[in-house]
Design a protein around this motif. Sequence first.
Motif, PDB file in Angstrom:
ATOM      1  N   ARG A 227      -9.841   6.673  -6.508  1.00 49.57           N
ATOM      2  CA  ARG A 227      -8.767   6.837  -5.817  1.00 49.57           C
ATOM      3  C   ARG A 227      -8.377   6.056  -4.681  1.00 49.57           C
ATOM      4  NH1 ARG A 227      -4.979  11.009  -6.289  1.00 49.57           N
ATOM      5  NH2 ARG A 227      -3.940  11.629  -4.536  1.00 49.57           N
ATOM      6  N   PHE A 228      -9.558   6.154  -3.784  1.00 49.04           N
ATOM      7  CA  PHE A 228      -9.178   5.325  -2.492  1.00 49.04           C
ATOM      8  C   PHE A 228      -9.277   3.861  -2.584  1.00 49.04           C
ATOM      9  CE2 PHE A 228     -13.842   4.917  -3.239  1.00 49.04           C
ATOM     10  CZ  PHE A 228     -14.346   3.968  -2.499  1.00 49.04           C
TER      11      PHE A 228
ATOM     12  N   ALA B 283       0.668  -1.296   0.080  1.00 52.26           N
ATOM     13  CA  ALA B 283       0.091  -0.059   0.049  1.00 52.26           C
ATOM     14  C   ALA B 283       0.763   1.112   0.064  1.00 52.26           C
ATOM     15  CB  ALA B 283      -1.000   0.118   1.235  1.00 52.26           C
TER      16      ALA B 283
ATOM     17  N   GLN C 202       0.571   8.267  -4.018  1.00 51.68           N
ATOM     18  CA  GLN C 202       1.830   8.942  -3.434  1.00 51.68           C
ATOM     19  C   GLN C 202       1.808  10.651  -3.561  1.00 51.68           C
ATOM     20  OE1 GLN C 202       3.690   7.093  -1.188  1.00 51.68           O
ATOM     21  NE2 GLN C 202       2.156   5.552  -1.862  1.00 51.68           N
TER      22      GLN C 202
ATOM     23  N   ASP D 250      -2.364   9.616 -10.515  1.00 46.27           N
ATOM     24  CA  ASP D 250      -2.681   9.981  -9.297  1.00 46.27           C
ATOM     25  C   ASP D 250      -2.803  11.633  -9.058  1.00 46.27           C
ATOM     26  OD1 ASP D 250      -2.983   7.306  -8.839  1.00 46.27           O
ATOM     27  OD2 ASP D 250      -1.248   7.097  -7.704  1.00 46.27           O
TER      28      ASP D 250
ATOM     29  N   ARG E 145      -7.131   2.347  -5.221  1.00 44.62           N
ATOM     30  CA  ARG E 145      -5.932   2.124  -5.828  1.00 44.62           C
ATOM     31  C   ARG E 145      -4.877   1.456  -5.069  1.00 44.62           C
ATOM     32  NH1 ARG E 145      -5.876   7.911  -9.106  1.00 44.62           N
ATOM     33  NH2 ARG E 145      -7.572   7.526 -10.349  1.00 44.62           N
ATOM     34  N   LEU E 146      -4.259   0.285  -5.498  1.00 47.68           N
ATOM     35  CA  LEU E 146      -3.213  -0.125  -5.053  1.00 47.68           C
ATOM     36  C   LEU E 146      -1.829  -0.270  -5.748  1.00 47.68           C
ATOM     37  CD1 LEU E 146      -4.230  -3.036  -2.857  1.00 47.68           C
ATOM     38  CD2 LEU E 146      -3.194  -1.161  -1.998  1.00 47.68           C
ATOM     39  N   PRO E 147      -0.675   0.296  -5.364  1.00 42.78           N
ATOM     40  CA  PRO E 147      -0.247   0.816  -4.473  1.00 42.78           C
ATOM     41  C   PRO E 147      -1.262   2.343  -4.282  1.00 42.78           C
ATOM     42  CG  PRO E 147       1.538   0.450  -5.779  1.00 42.78           C
ATOM     43  CD  PRO E 147       0.234   0.260  -6.453  1.00 42.78           C
ATOM     44  N   LYS E 148      -1.348   2.577  -2.972  1.00 42.15           N
ATOM     45  CA  LYS E 148      -2.107   3.822  -2.765  1.00 42.15           C
ATOM     46  C   LYS E 148      -1.328   5.031  -3.298  1.00 42.15           C
ATOM     47  CE  LYS E 148      -5.045   2.105   0.115  1.00 42.15           C
ATOM     48  NZ  LYS E 148      -6.363   2.028  -0.146  1.00 42.15           N
TER      49      LYS E 148
ATOM     50  N   ARG F  19       2.092   6.110 -12.042  1.00 42.67           N
ATOM     51  CA  ARG F  19       1.247   6.157 -11.054  1.00 42.67           C
ATOM     52  C   ARG F  19       1.077   7.392 -10.601  1.00 42.67           C
ATOM     53  NH1 ARG F  19       3.777   1.082  -9.238  1.00 42.67           N
ATOM     54  NH2 ARG F  19       4.891   2.384  -7.636  1.00 42.67           N
TER      55      ARG F  19
END
Length: 189
Positions: free
Chosen positions: A173-174, A67, A181, A91, A176-179, A87
């Motif tokens: 958005r909440f 995460a 950054q 993001d 997504r993995l990895p969270k 990513r």
Amino acid sequence: MAKTPAASTPDAAAEQPSGPGKNRPTPTRAEQEAARKRPLVGDSKEARKRARSELAAQREKARIGMAAGEERYLPLRDKGPQRRFVRDFVDGGWHLGELVMPLMVVVILLSLVPNTAVTFYAFVGLWVYILFVIGDMIITSVRVKKAAREQFGETRVEKGLGWYAAMRSIQMRFMRLPKPQVRRGGRPI
């Protein structure tokens, strides 16, 4: 020539290898099963409980690491500086695909309304929105590839970055993995 005492007996001749083959009797099933049996490591309840708790701790550490975006915990598809760049690029912006799932829930609720015109226009609106989402995915893909070429060089860009960006852009958005950054409006490092 003198015969040796071992070779003179018929039992000794049978034990000596005489050609290709195993030259021994086939073990019975009971003998084979007995040979495979061995004591279990940590057979006690406490040992099993300790092993289970250690495994749970390792999994939790890996989940948190993934995460957080730690490279060693990421699956292969997410590893590498270019994937991290993509990513962060995705993001950092707003994307229409993030709202597809909530919109689908609204359309499902509207389909419960007894008025057929409301249901019809709800579905038409959903399909029009999905076309806009596909357009946004294509634009995001092109922008990511261009930015990656500028960042990493024309020849060093990995394949699949555009698809990776497009698929990440349609996730909420909440989830997504990895969270994420970077904050919205931020740019990749």
